[in-house]
Design a protein around this motif. Sequence first.
Motif, PDB file in Angstrom:
ATOM      1  N   GLN A  90       0.890  -1.157   0.000  1.00  7.02           N
ATOM      2  CA  GLN A  90       0.000   0.000   0.000  1.00  7.02           C
ATOM      3  C   GLN A  90       0.928   1.207   0.000  1.00  7.02           C
ATOM      4  O   GLN A  90       1.842   1.291   0.839  1.00  7.02           O
ATOM      5  CB  GLN A  90      -0.903   0.013   1.238  1.00  7.02           C
ATOM      6  CG  GLN A  90      -1.830  -1.177   1.331  1.00  7.02           C
ATOM      7  CD  GLN A  90      -2.780  -1.273   0.149  1.00  7.02           C
ATOM      8  OE1 GLN A  90      -3.343  -0.283  -0.302  1.00  7.02           O
ATOM      9  NE2 GLN A  90      -2.946  -2.480  -0.359  1.00  7.02           N
ATOM     10  N   ASP A  99      -3.010   7.478  -3.675  1.00  5.96           N
ATOM     11  CA  ASP A  99      -2.593   6.207  -3.108  1.00  5.96           C
ATOM     12  C   ASP A  99      -2.771   5.095  -4.132  1.00  5.96           C
ATOM     13  O   ASP A  99      -3.471   5.261  -5.124  1.00  5.96           O
ATOM     14  CB  ASP A  99      -3.350   5.895  -1.817  1.00  5.96           C
ATOM     15  CG  ASP A  99      -4.851   5.740  -2.031  1.00  5.96           C
ATOM     16  OD1 ASP A  99      -5.351   6.139  -3.085  1.00  5.96           O
ATOM     17  OD2 ASP A  99      -5.515   5.207  -1.135  1.00  5.96           O
ATOM     18  N   THR A 101      -2.193   0.474  -4.771  1.00  5.59           N
ATOM     19  CA  THR A 101      -1.800  -0.868  -4.359  1.00  5.59           C
ATOM     20  C   THR A 101      -0.884  -1.416  -5.445  1.00  5.59           C
ATOM     21  O   THR A 101      -1.149  -1.240  -6.635  1.00  5.59           O
ATOM     22  CB  THR A 101      -3.042  -1.785  -4.215  1.00  5.59           C
ATOM     23  OG1 THR A 101      -3.927  -1.201  -3.257  1.00  5.59           O
ATOM     24  CG2 THR A 101      -2.652  -3.178  -3.763  1.00  5.59           C
TER      25      THR A 101
END
Length: 142
Positions: A90, A99, A101
């Motif tokens: 993450q 953000d 993944t």
Amino acid sequence: MMKKIFATFLLMLLLLPAVAQESKKPFRAYLFNKEYSVYLRIDFYRENITVPGQELYGQLPGYLSKQHNSFCWLITSAEVDDKSHTATLQMINDYGSEDLTATLKAESDSVYVLKQIDGSTLKVPNNGKWQKLPKTLEFKRQ
């Protein structure tokens, strides 16, 4: 004198397995991508990496940054799957506005592949503009 030499030798033999075990940890490394001048500094086991000049973030599993630049993507969590030699990451940018993944796979002792799975696109500053990084990026262990 002979006892000291023997004691030192014995101590070295006892510590050797611990040193060998440390070297088998693929996710404690400095990884570099020459094409984009970006690098990963990681330790997914101790999670004790501090971003230079940005100690405010505390200790982390690692970060991605560009050479000669203070901008970085912070790795906020890393789950290691030892069987597949893959870690699920993450990440957030240092502004906290994006953000994503990603996975990081150790292909060999020296080659790693970072693959963006979901979320924002990895971007880094480059000559006053934002440069998008490819979804799949190869790194070499340094």
